[in-house]
Design a protein around this motif. Structure first.
Motif, PDB file in Angstrom:
ATOM      1  N   THR A 139       2.185   9.016   3.172  1.00  0.00           N
ATOM      2  CA  THR A 139       1.071   8.926   2.226  1.00  0.00           C
ATOM      3  C   THR A 139       1.039  10.135   1.302  1.00  0.00           C
ATOM      4  O   THR A 139       0.855  10.004   0.085  1.00  0.00           O
ATOM      5  N   LEU A 140       1.227  11.325   1.868  1.00  0.00           N
ATOM      6  CA  LEU A 140       1.211  12.534   1.038  1.00  0.00           C
ATOM      7  C   LEU A 140       2.317  12.466  -0.004  1.00  0.00           C
ATOM      8  O   LEU A 140       2.118  12.818  -1.164  1.00  0.00           O
ATOM      9  N   GLU A 141       3.472  11.969   0.426  1.00  0.00           N
ATOM     10  CA  GLU A 141       4.598  11.887  -0.495  1.00  0.00           C
ATOM     11  C   GLU A 141       4.308  10.899  -1.624  1.00  0.00           C
ATOM     12  O   GLU A 141       4.603  11.169  -2.782  1.00  0.00           O
ATOM     13  N   SER A 142       3.705   9.767  -1.260  1.00  0.00           N
ATOM     14  CA  SER A 142       3.442   8.749  -2.279  1.00  0.00           C
ATOM     15  C   SER A 142       2.477   9.271  -3.341  1.00  0.00           C
ATOM     16  O   SER A 142       2.497   8.820  -4.477  1.00  0.00           O
ATOM     17  N   LEU A 143       1.618  10.218  -2.958  1.00  0.00           N
ATOM     18  CA  LEU A 143       0.705  10.809  -3.942  1.00  0.00           C
ATOM     19  C   LEU A 143       1.332  12.030  -4.605  1.00  0.00           C
ATOM     20  O   LEU A 143       0.717  12.658  -5.468  1.00  0.00           O
ATOM     21  N   GLY A 144       2.530  12.396  -4.142  1.00  0.00           N
ATOM     22  CA  GLY A 144       3.185  13.582  -4.704  1.00  0.00           C
ATOM     23  C   GLY A 144       2.518  14.886  -4.313  1.00  0.00           C
ATOM     24  O   GLY A 144       2.524  15.854  -5.065  1.00  0.00           O
ATOM     25  N   VAL A 145       1.880  14.928  -3.135  1.00  0.00           N
ATOM     26  CA  VAL A 145       1.178  16.150  -2.727  1.00  0.00           C
ATOM     27  C   VAL A 145       1.609  16.581  -1.324  1.00  0.00           C
ATOM     28  O   VAL A 145       0.784  17.083  -0.548  1.00  0.00           O
ATOM     29  N   SER A 146       2.885  16.416  -1.014  1.00  0.00           N
ATOM     30  CA  SER A 146       3.365  16.811   0.318  1.00  0.00           C
ATOM     31  C   SER A 146       3.084  18.281   0.611  1.00  0.00           C
ATOM     32  O   SER A 146       2.921  18.675   1.764  1.00  0.00           O
ATOM     33  N   HIS A 147       3.015  19.100  -0.447  1.00  0.00           N
ATOM     34  CA  HIS A 147       2.776  20.537  -0.244  1.00  0.00           C
ATOM     35  C   HIS A 147       1.384  20.830   0.319  1.00  0.00           C
ATOM     36  O   HIS A 147       1.115  21.930   0.764  1.00  0.00           O
ATOM     37  N   LEU A 148       0.490  19.834   0.307  1.00  0.00           N
ATOM     38  CA  LEU A 148      -0.863  20.084   0.818  1.00  0.00           C
ATOM     39  C   LEU A 148      -0.943  19.928   2.343  1.00  0.00           C
ATOM     40  O   LEU A 148      -1.938  20.319   2.945  1.00  0.00           O
ATOM     41  N   ALA A 149       0.100  19.374   2.962  1.00  0.00           N
ATOM     42  CA  ALA A 149       0.021  18.979   4.371  1.00  0.00           C
ATOM     43  C   ALA A 149      -0.553  20.069   5.278  1.00  0.00           C
ATOM     44  O   ALA A 149      -1.462  19.818   6.059  1.00  0.00           O
ATOM     45  N   SER A 150      -0.040  21.281   5.187  1.00  0.00           N
ATOM     46  CA  SER A 150      -0.485  22.304   6.137  1.00  0.00           C
ATOM     47  C   SER A 150      -1.501  23.258   5.523  1.00  0.00           C
ATOM     48  O   SER A 150      -1.793  24.301   6.084  1.00  0.00           O
ATOM     49  N   ARG A 151      -2.073  22.853   4.370  1.00  0.00           N
ATOM     50  CA  ARG A 151      -3.088  23.712   3.750  1.00  0.00           C
ATOM     51  C   ARG A 151      -4.418  23.553   4.473  1.00  0.00           C
ATOM     52  O   ARG A 151      -4.753  22.500   4.997  1.00  0.00           O
TER      53      ARG A 151
END
Lengths: 248, 187, 200
Positions: A139-151
């Motif tokens: 899901t994070l990848e599909s929104l292009g926000v994988s970098h937010l995962a561990s924030r």
């Protein structure tokens, strides 16, 4: 009020809307009275379009209308049904079918870290840990926000919060998503990111907004005024009517 | 318990933890530092009432057990329970309950008068001083083998500070009661 | 908030949490079954051996124990003055042992393992209608999530005081802090229900 005026005249290109299945939302004389006051007058309509805007002054009944769709609020009169399932009687069957992004997304991120929060929403759905983690990163990848995962949630900016809240809703796979003023308090850049992300979603969206250009190209816009549906029309027409109502 | 109660309990636990992150005041040669955190326990009872107040304190204690540094000065983990002052930590539970019960009984739903303030103060003293110290003293007797009188006299130095805290708790609870009332009424 | 867990792969790291907690409880009882100081002296020695080989930097290993050890020493000194020399020694040895092993259990167990264990322990109480076991994990998450928010709100209130030239008093800080924080409860609760987080 007319934030419209402050947006730059040059428009950027929006991606084509994706086509997807749409839910049939049906109001059957559904209304809400609260404490002897009518918050929303009985309303009968059917919504199956993919992009539905909801506008109106503060306190006009917009949020009440949206809460009825998700079953967060039960109608005190009439009934609301999604694809024939009653939001009160069939609440169990409907759970997970709709998602809600609240006005202040900071309050809807419950767990300390973004990926934890998303995963928490998947617990109790018969998925094992690996499947949950996979769904989260997909899901994070599909929104292009994988970098937010561990924030950490409290370190996110306004735009990032909005996207994290959206990710947490999307990961559970709802068919209909309600967004309550998704661009409120966002700077221009973040607003564009949210607008483009919304445009790329295949789900049915019901968007409450004071940010009128956001509703450009929507299938249908509902205008509420003093607890009543005052217009139900394409965006330009509904917004024109809103301008009349809002003139001081 | 409904979702709102669950959230209130959790948010209050977060407030108690946050209060512990303000620097504690240590008074001379006595092992219990004065912290804003025990003020949080009185506030939990006077603001949330007996049930939710006790639960939020229990949540903080569980966080200590699982090893988060949530006590004042960044303390946490099971080692805290090996200290001779452990009674002052476990005592938070009955302290919050008694404070909460008395607040519901005698201070909820009253006009913002002096009587309400006085009752909140008495509730905070009864729970946050009398009950808490009783637990702390019994703890020192059991864990450290101190005789009653010695354990008592060793703790008395903190009473003035805690009475001041009870006063602050009563004033704050009344202000919260006026701005966002949460205390259930018990008759 | 950083937990006190330390990465590692030693004996204590591999033991299941329930075994560790039972061992710790047994130790707590066992230490009070003997009054032989020579036997009890083994406790701190063993405990120190385990604690200082967990892989924590020495500075932090000492720093973590300091506050608890300080109260143990102070109360033992007090006990030395008012009780007997023997009583004070026994107490010092017992509590130091417990402290070292308790700190070891904390450092070798992850927070999520603890949450799972506490949830499992709460299950039987669910039938009595006292708690919903799954709510415990949710509550833990909420606290850790909102402590930083409370602190930044405290900072904001402090700044607002300064900006308006109001003197800082505990009361004028604490009451608004609590009201502003608890007011969010309705929205957070609505979000939890909307996301179906309690429908397990």
């Amino acid at each position: 009020m007319f934030r419209l005026l402050f947006y730059p005249a040059t428009r950027y290109k929006r991606p084509e809307l994706l086509r997807g299945q749409s839910v049939d939302i049906r109001f059957e004389a559904a209304g809400v009275d609260f404490g002897g006051r009518t918050v929303l007058e009985p309303l009968t309509l059917s919504l199956s379009q993919r992009r539905i805007g909801v506008i109106g002054l503060n306190g006009s009944g917009k949020s009440t209308f949206a809460r009825l769709i998700t079953g967060l609020l039960n109608p005190t009169r009439g009934a609301v049904a999604l694809d024939g399932l009653d939001t009160v009687k069939d609440a169990g069957a409907l759970s997970g079918r709709t998602g809600y992004i609240f006005q202040n997304p900071a309050n809807q991120i419950i767990m300390p870290v973004v990926a934890e929060d998303m995963e928490f929403g998947l617990k109790g759905r018969g998925m094992d840990k690996a499947a949950r983690a996979a769904a989260v990163s997909r899901t994070l990848e599909s929104l292009g926000v994988s970098h937010l995962a561990s924030r950490r949630a409290h370190e996110l900016s306004g735009g990032e919060l909005q996207l994290a809240a959206l990710a947490a809703v999307l990961v559970t796979g709802p068919d209909t998503i309600i967004l309550d003023e998704p661009t409120n308090q966002l700077d221009l850049k973040n607003r564009r990111v949210v607008e483009q992300t919304m445009a790329g979603l295949s789900q049915q969206l019901v968007v409450i907004s004071h940010d009128l250009p956001l509703l450009d190209g929507f299938d249908r816009v509902l205008l509420f005024h003093e607890g009543r549906l005052a217009a139900d029309a394409p965006p330009a027409e509904a917004i024109a009517r809103y301008m009349e109502i809002a003139s001081p | 318990m409904n979702t709102r109660d669950l959230v209130l309990v959790s948010l209050f636990a977060a407030i108690i933890v946050a209060l512990g992150l303000l620097p504690p005041i240590t008074l001379g040669f006595i092992p219990v530092p004065i912290t804003a955190q025990s003020l949080g326990v009185m506030l939990a009872g006077t603001i949330l009432g007996a049930r939710r107040g006790t639960l939020s304190v229990a949540l903080v204690i569980l966080l200590v057990i699982i090893g988060l540094p949530v006590l004042s000065g960044g303390r946490g983990g099971l080692a805290v329970f090996a200290g001779p002052t452990v009674g002052f930590l476990i005592g938070w539970l009955p302290a919050a309950f008694v404070t909460g019960y008395l607040s519901e009984r005698f201070a909820a739903g009253r006009a913002n008068g002096f009587a309400q303030l006085a009752n909140l103060f008495i509730a905070a003293v009864a729970g946050g001083v009398v009950v808490l110290y009783a637990c702390g003293i019994v703890g020192m007797m059991l864990v450290a083998g101190l005789p009653f009188m010695k354990a008592l006299s060793g703790s008395l130095a903190f009473v003035p500070g805690d009475l001041i805290k009870a006063g602050v708790a009563a004033l704050a609870a009344r202000a919260v009661q006026a701005g966002y009332p949460l205390l259930p009424v018990r008759s | 908030m950083k937990s006190l867990h330390v990465e590692g792969n030693g004996l204590f790291h591999r033991l299941p949490i329930r075994a560790k907690l039972l061992l710790l409880a047994a130790l707590g009882i066992g230490l009070f079954l003997t009054r032989d100081p020579r036997l009890l002296a083994l406790g701190p020695a063993l405990g120190a051996l385990v604690w200082f080989t967990l892989g924590l930097p020495l500075r932090e290993a000492l720093g973590r124990l300091r506050p608890v050890f300080l109260t143990i020493v102070i109360v033992a000194a007090f006990s030395f003055l008012v009780n007997s020399k023997e009583e004070a020694l026994l107490q010092l040895l017992r509590l130091t042992t417990l402290m070292l092993f308790a700190a070891t259990v904390t450092a070798t167990t992850t927070v999520s393992a603890f949450i799972e264990e506490i949830t499992a322990l709460a299950r039987p109480f669910e039938k009595l209608g006292l708690v919903k076991a799954d709510d415990i994990g949710l509550a833990f998450g909420l606290v850790v999530r909102f402590v930083p928010e409370v602190l930044s709100r405290y900072e904001a209130i402090r700044e607002a005081h300064k900006a308006r030239g109001i003197k800082l008093r505990p009361l004028t800080l604490i009451a608004p802090l609590i009201i502003l924080t608890l007011r969010e409860a309705d929205q957070i609760a609505a979000a939890i229900d909307a996301r179906g987080l309690r429908r397990h």
